[in-house]
Design an enzyme around this catalytic site. Structure first.
Site, short mmCIF file in Angstrom:
data_model
loop_
_atom_site.label_atom_id
_atom_site.label_comp_id
_atom_site.label_asym_id
_atom_site.label_seq_id
_atom_site.Cartn_x
_atom_site.Cartn_y
_atom_site.Cartn_z
N GLU A 267 3.85 1.48 -11.14
CA GLU A 267 3.57 2.66 -10.29
C GLU A 267 1.93 2.56 -9.72
O GLU A 267 0.98 2.64 -10.48
CB GLU A 267 3.61 3.83 -11.19
CG GLU A 267 3.58 5.27 -10.08
CD GLU A 267 2.31 5.86 -9.83
OE1 GLU A 267 1.71 5.57 -8.85
OE2 GLU A 267 1.95 6.54 -10.78
N GLU B 108 -7.56 2.23 -1.10
CA GLU B 108 -7.66 3.28 -2.02
C GLU B 108 -8.97 3.56 -2.48
O GLU B 108 -9.69 2.59 -3.36
CB GLU B 108 -6.74 3.19 -3.38
CG GLU B 108 -6.49 4.21 -4.13
CD GLU B 108 -5.47 4.27 -5.09
OE1 GLU B 108 -4.73 5.07 -5.37
OE2 GLU B 108 -5.55 3.21 -5.76
#
Length: 516
Positions: free
Chosen positions: A271, A409
């Site tokens: 994840e 990110e």
């Protein structure tokens, strides 16, 4: 520093007692049911992000500690995998009860260690207890599968069996909630665990081990090794007795783990990062969209994998809507995580603050227009000195999708707003990134909403809402955001092996090789 008699329902005297106790405490490894220091005796400090002073210490583990933990998990697996499901259920429910019992201590420790606002962390601790209670119910029934009768001659059936010891590597932003999210299904389905928490927020992992010990979980079923990623984490990835690995973390780390795990053909659940878009159309409920967009990027200090860090707004309302976001961002209360009025606290670590500030600088160099923030916050909304901590003003840019601040990110309270002309361009911009974790759509046109839900390249799509997690639903991303789904029965695909069994109902014909 004393804000009021109670914060998030916790008496201030209790908060102070917990904080003082951490100063002389070392978070140890937990291996084979016992707390242990590192064989080398080494420890490392964990910092209070609000001041960067040493908060506590943790044992510095490496190959030897991982080897002991892996062997303990391997040995315990032989028994735990055969433990009746109803017994595993009782253990999980007991852990859930103890998490609730110790919720105040866990919340204060994590708020201090990770810099997250106490009232938000308290909700995360409640989620941690819910993770165990939820999967306790799955323990008795999840292993059931299907039967396949064939022409009255054969009966095939499939069943699920525990897969083995699981290595769980967790991030620093929500360490307790995100570790229990993986630990709970592993234990429920009969696997054993070796946990390696992030070195920037290691403390609640050892507190969780204390709860596991209090619950009298059999030795070796849950093990914990503290330490650095390149030492303890790498050793866990490489250990031959740990065939399953889960990682919640940034994408580049996931790539390294995948490369190293491939040498051992390990099963992975990754994840990873996100750069999730929020698409706001002119016909949306703009008040709801405003609340959701501001909360989803600036809550949790912006350190959230599902943060809506790209704001795509229809041209006809772009300037008006973005100015309203700017007004809200300017008014966000930055302060100490124990202050009950704080909305944004400090980033986790000085290195991370510098990384986020580097993205602010990159945005300016690429020509993005800075509307709000972009600097270290040195004074709280109460006028307190924040200069020693890792505080950043909530930041808002107007930019283009090609820019680094829109493609990479940042993992901080930084939002970039980008206009779009129509649905087609909105979809193109939203999908124009290497990530694919979450997406958010705000429109009153439900046909459009469902069209976009089908076409958006994301594992999670929320329509007219921020991210509201529901445990039975699948969680995970596409592209460089991950490769698995967890949650509910979807977790079975990772934590168990599917086995097929064939039984002839009549003697089958078997060719008789070698018969003369």
């Amino acid at each position: 520093m004393r804000y009021q008699d109670r914060v998030a329902g916790i008496p201030w005297e209790r908060i102070e007692a917990i904080r003082n106790a951490l100063k002389g405490w070392t978070a140890l490894h937990f291996i084979g049911g016992e707390f242990r220091p590192s064989e080398s005796g080494e420890v490392f400090p964990t910092l209070d992000p609000s001041t960067n002073e040493v908060l506590s210490h943790a044992a510095r583990g490496g190959e030897r500690e991982v080897d002991r933990a892996a062997k303990a998990a391997h040995e315990a697996f032989q028994r735990w995998s055969r433990t009746p499901a109803r017994e595993r259920k009782r253990y999980l429910l007991r852990i859930a009860e103890l998490l609730e019992k110790h919720a105040d201590e866990l919340a204060v420790v994590e708020a201090l260690d990770a810099g997250q606002v106490l009232r938000i962390v308290k909700a995360q601790v409640a989620r941690s207890a819910e993770n165990f209670a939820f999967y306790a119910e799955y323990a008795e029934h999840a292993m059931e599968d299907r039967t396949f009768p064939v022409d009255r001659d054969w009966l095939y059936y499939s069943l699920r069996v525990p897969a083995g010891p699981v290595g769980i590597i967790t991030p620093w932003n929500a360490p307790l909630m995100l570790s229990t999210w993986r630990i709970a299904p592993a234990l429920a389905f009969g696997d054993t665990v070796v946990l390696k928490p992030a070195e920037w927020s290691p403390l609640t992992a050892s507190k969780l081990a204390e709860i596991v010990q209090e619950a009298d979980l059999p030795p070796g079923v849950f093990n914990l090794v503290q330490g650095f990623g390149e030492e303890a984490g790498a050793a866990l990835v490489a250990h031959p007795l740990v065939p399953l690995l889960t990682l919640t973390g940034e994408t580049e780390t996931g790539k390294i783990v995948m490369q190293n795990a491939a040498r051992h053909l390990k099963r992975l659940s990754l994840e990873l990062g996100g750069k999730s878009p929020a698409l706001v159309f002119a016909d949306a409920d703009l008040e709801r969209a405003l609340d959701a967009v501001v909360f989803q990027i600036y809550s949790f200090n912006g350190e959230r994998c599902t943060a809506s860090s790209r704001l795509l707004v229809e041209e006809s309302i772009f300037e008006t809507f973005v100015e309203r976001v700017a007004e809200r961002a300017r008014a966000i209360r930055v302060g100490h995580p124990l202050d009950p009025e704080t909305e944004v606290g400090p980033l986790i670590h000085p290195e991370h603050l510098e990384r986020v500030l580097g993205y602010v600088e990159a945005g300016l160099k690429e020509g993005a227009r800075l509307l709000v923030g972009g600097k270290r916050a040195t004074t709280s909304f109460r006028g307190e000195d924040l200069s020693r901590g890792n505080y950043l003003e909530p930041t808002l840019f107007v930019g283009e999708n090609r820019m680094r601040i829109a493609q990479e990110e940042i993992f901080g309270p930084v939002l970039v707003a980008i206009p779009f002309r129509d649905e087609e361009e909105a979809l193109r911009l939203a999908n124009d990134t290497k990530y694919g974790l979450a997406a958010y759509v705000f429109t009153r046109d439900l046909e459009r909403a469902h069209r976009l839900a089908l076409e958006l390249e994301a594992g999670l799509v929320y329509l007219n809402s921020h991210n509201v997690r529901h445990l039975p639903t699948p969680f995970g991303g596409v592209k460089e955001s991950g490769d698995r789904r967890e949650g509910g029965h979807y977790a079975l695909e990772f934590y168990t092996d599917l086995k097929a069994v064939g039984l002839p109902l009549r003697p089958p014909h078997v060719p008789r090789f070698g018969k003369r």
